[in-house]
Motif scaffolding. Structure first.
Motif, PDB file in Angstrom:
ATOM      1  N   SER A 186       0.973  -1.204   0.164  1.00 17.87           N
ATOM      2  CA  SER A 186      -0.378  -0.099  -0.021  1.00 17.87           C
ATOM      3  C   SER A 186       1.029   1.159  -0.003  1.00 17.87           C
ATOM      4  O   SER A 186       0.852   2.140  -0.512  1.00 17.87           O
ATOM      5  CB  SER A 186      -1.458   0.036   1.491  1.00 17.87           C
ATOM      6  OG  SER A 186      -1.468  -0.886   0.873  1.00 17.87           O
ATOM      7  N   GLN A 203       3.773   1.671  -1.078  1.00 15.58           N
ATOM      8  CA  GLN A 203       4.007   2.384  -2.823  1.00 15.58           C
ATOM      9  C   GLN A 203       3.399   2.887  -3.545  1.00 15.58           C
ATOM     10  O   GLN A 203       3.061   3.752  -4.099  1.00 15.58           O
ATOM     11  CB  GLN A 203       4.493   0.891  -3.487  1.00 15.58           C
ATOM     12  CG  GLN A 203       5.364  -0.255  -2.290  1.00 15.58           C
ATOM     13  CD  GLN A 203       7.077   0.130  -3.369  1.00 15.58           C
ATOM     14  OE1 GLN A 203       7.154  -0.349  -4.492  1.00 15.58           O
ATOM     15  NE2 GLN A 203       7.774  -1.503  -2.620  1.00 15.58           N
ATOM     16  N   VAL A 204       1.688   2.204  -3.824  1.00 18.19           N
ATOM     17  CA  VAL A 204       0.460   3.073  -4.389  1.00 18.19           C
ATOM     18  C   VAL A 204       0.484   4.246  -4.046  1.00 18.19           C
ATOM     19  O   VAL A 204      -0.120   5.328  -4.651  1.00 18.19           O
ATOM     20  CB  VAL A 204      -0.690   2.168  -4.024  1.00 18.19           C
ATOM     21  CG1 VAL A 204      -1.668   2.647  -4.772  1.00 18.19           C
ATOM     22  CG2 VAL A 204      -0.185   0.644  -4.825  1.00 18.19           C
ATOM     23  N   PHE A 261       2.670   6.595  -5.335  1.00 24.15           N
ATOM     24  CA  PHE A 261       2.550   6.533  -7.055  1.00 24.15           C
ATOM     25  C   PHE A 261       1.531   8.032  -6.459  1.00 24.15           C
ATOM     26  O   PHE A 261       1.502   8.259  -7.681  1.00 24.15           O
ATOM     27  CB  PHE A 261       1.916   5.444  -7.371  1.00 24.15           C
ATOM     28  CG  PHE A 261       0.775   5.321  -8.748  1.00 24.15           C
ATOM     29  CD1 PHE A 261       1.716   6.062  -9.762  1.00 24.15           C
ATOM     30  CD2 PHE A 261      -0.248   5.460  -8.986  1.00 24.15           C
ATOM     31  CE1 PHE A 261       1.685   5.684 -11.127  1.00 24.15           C
ATOM     32  CE2 PHE A 261      -0.541   5.897 -10.415  1.00 24.15           C
ATOM     33  CZ  PHE A 261       0.244   5.752 -11.460  1.00 24.15           C
ATOM     34  N   LEU A 268       1.690  -4.093  -7.577  1.00 16.03           N
ATOM     35  CA  LEU A 268       1.764  -3.170  -7.849  1.00 16.03           C
ATOM     36  C   LEU A 268       0.223  -2.946  -7.913  1.00 16.03           C
ATOM     37  O   LEU A 268      -0.854  -2.357  -8.323  1.00 16.03           O
ATOM     38  CB  LEU A 268       2.977  -2.222  -8.145  1.00 16.03           C
ATOM     39  CG  LEU A 268       3.154  -1.366  -7.098  1.00 16.03           C
ATOM     40  CD1 LEU A 268       4.141  -0.240  -7.403  1.00 16.03           C
ATOM     41  CD2 LEU A 268       3.180  -1.580  -5.844  1.00 16.03           C
ATOM     42  N   LEU A 294      -3.745  -1.697  -6.955  1.00 18.90           N
ATOM     43  CA  LEU A 294      -3.569  -0.172  -7.662  1.00 18.90           C
ATOM     44  C   LEU A 294      -5.362  -0.708  -7.805  1.00 18.90           C
ATOM     45  O   LEU A 294      -6.468   0.108  -7.269  1.00 18.90           O
ATOM     46  CB  LEU A 294      -2.885   0.169  -8.474  1.00 18.90           C
ATOM     47  CG  LEU A 294      -3.470   1.333  -9.164  1.00 18.90           C
ATOM     48  CD1 LEU A 294      -3.091   2.183  -7.756  1.00 18.90           C
ATOM     49  CD2 LEU A 294      -2.069   1.819 -10.315  1.00 18.90           C
ATOM     50  N   PHE A 328      -7.777   6.056  -7.610  1.00 14.83           N
ATOM     51  CA  PHE A 328      -7.066   5.745  -8.903  1.00 14.83           C
ATOM     52  C   PHE A 328      -8.086   6.668  -9.708  1.00 14.83           C
ATOM     53  O   PHE A 328      -7.128   7.515 -10.635  1.00 14.83           O
ATOM     54  CB  PHE A 328      -6.870   4.878  -9.266  1.00 14.83           C
ATOM     55  CG  PHE A 328      -6.273   4.111 -10.223  1.00 14.83           C
ATOM     56  CD1 PHE A 328      -4.946   4.997 -10.636  1.00 14.83           C
ATOM     57  CD2 PHE A 328      -6.812   3.946 -11.491  1.00 14.83           C
ATOM     58  CE1 PHE A 328      -4.690   5.007 -11.789  1.00 14.83           C
ATOM     59  CE2 PHE A 328      -6.293   4.236 -12.949  1.00 14.83           C
ATOM     60  CZ  PHE A 328      -4.698   4.432 -13.381  1.00 14.83           C
TER      61      PHE A 328
END
Lengths: 106, 165
Positions: free
Chosen positions: A63, A65-66, A69, B128, B132, B140
């Motif tokens: 989570s 690393q997301v 992003f 990932l 995601l 997102f």
């Protein structure tokens, strides 16, 4: 490559990220050029990103690393709007010195 | 282990050069090198996706945006009026206080476990992507609205004022 990273203590990573963050804070406090100030903010965002990745790896949870992003998407939006504002300020004042913009000062 | 300390030293050096160099163009170039060292940190942590994304977004897009604005404002020479030495000293002292407080609070914790990569596949694109598009699907989609808003705002702010021009 995994052996090279394994022996680094977690505290060194935290200290390194705090140092980069502090460099960004000092840049914001000591410079007058708006563009350099925005670059210091980018530096701070990046130090936080690195720390998020470090803890994500440390706890084995993706989570973090997301989240990095999403922080990057936010940084891109922030830079686009911020630089547009800087362009407008330059068009009105012919300068990008932040000390000129003191009309709200008490 | 030594790779980390070497790259960390490089990051700190170029970050300091970013905020002390007088010429803004040099500042941008030093910042690009700093972001490159951050990409190396991501690779060392086996976060390959983020390393590539950092490379593309920060070094490719954001830094080019900074350079374009510098070019449009024609600021390649040193045009920054200097802040008084008092304000500079105050800024540096405030930053030092900040890092001392942070370091002291880490000292209190007294634990410094070595960083081990538990699951080396965590930073790969496949893993990932699954996270995601399953757990973070709504954020997102919302971030796409954020980017659209930022684009509209940037175009609106960057347009010339019709009354003046």
């Amino acid at each position: 490559m995994f052996e090279t990273i394994q022996s680094v203590p977690l505290n060194h990573y935290i200290l390194f990220c705090s140092l980069i963050f502090t460099i960004g804070v000092i840049g914001v406090l000591t410079r007058r050029n708006v563009i350099v100030i925005m670059m210091s903010i980018e530096l701070m965002l990046n130090s936080v990103n690195l720390l998020l990745v470090v803890f994500s790896v440390f706890f084995g949870d993706a989570s973090g690393q997301v989240f990095v992003f999403f922080v990057m998407a936010l940084a891109a939006a922030e830079v686009a709007v911020g630089l547009a504002i800087i362009m407008m300020v330059y068009r009105n004042t012919r300068s990008i010195d932040i000390d000129i913009l003191n009309r709200l000062r008490w | 282990m030594t790779v980390f300390y070497f790259v960390a030293f490089l990051s700190l050096f170029f970050a300091v050069m970013t905020i002390i160099s007088k010429n803004p163009v040099h500042s941008v170039l030093y910042l690009v090198v700093t972001f490159f060292t951050f990409s190396i940190h991501y690779i060392l942590l086996n976060a390959q996706f983020l390393a590539v994304v950092n490379f593309i977004i920060y070094m490719g897009a954001i830094m080019v945006l900074f350079l374009f604005v510098l070019m449009l404002l024609n600021m390649n020479e040193d045009s920054e009026p200097l802040k008084s030495i008092f304000v500079k000293a105050m800024g540096v002292i405030a930053g030092m206080c900040f890092i001392i407080i942070l370091a002291a609070s880490f000292k209190v914790l007294q634990t410094s476990p070595p960083l081990e990569i538990i699951n080396p596949e965590i930073g790969l694109v496949g893993n990932l992507g699954k996270v995601l598009f399953k757990e973070f699907l709504l954020p997102f989609e919302i971030s796409s609205i954020l980017l659209l808003t930022a684009m509209v705002g940037a175009v609106l702010l960057g347009k010339k004022d019709k009354k003046k021009a």
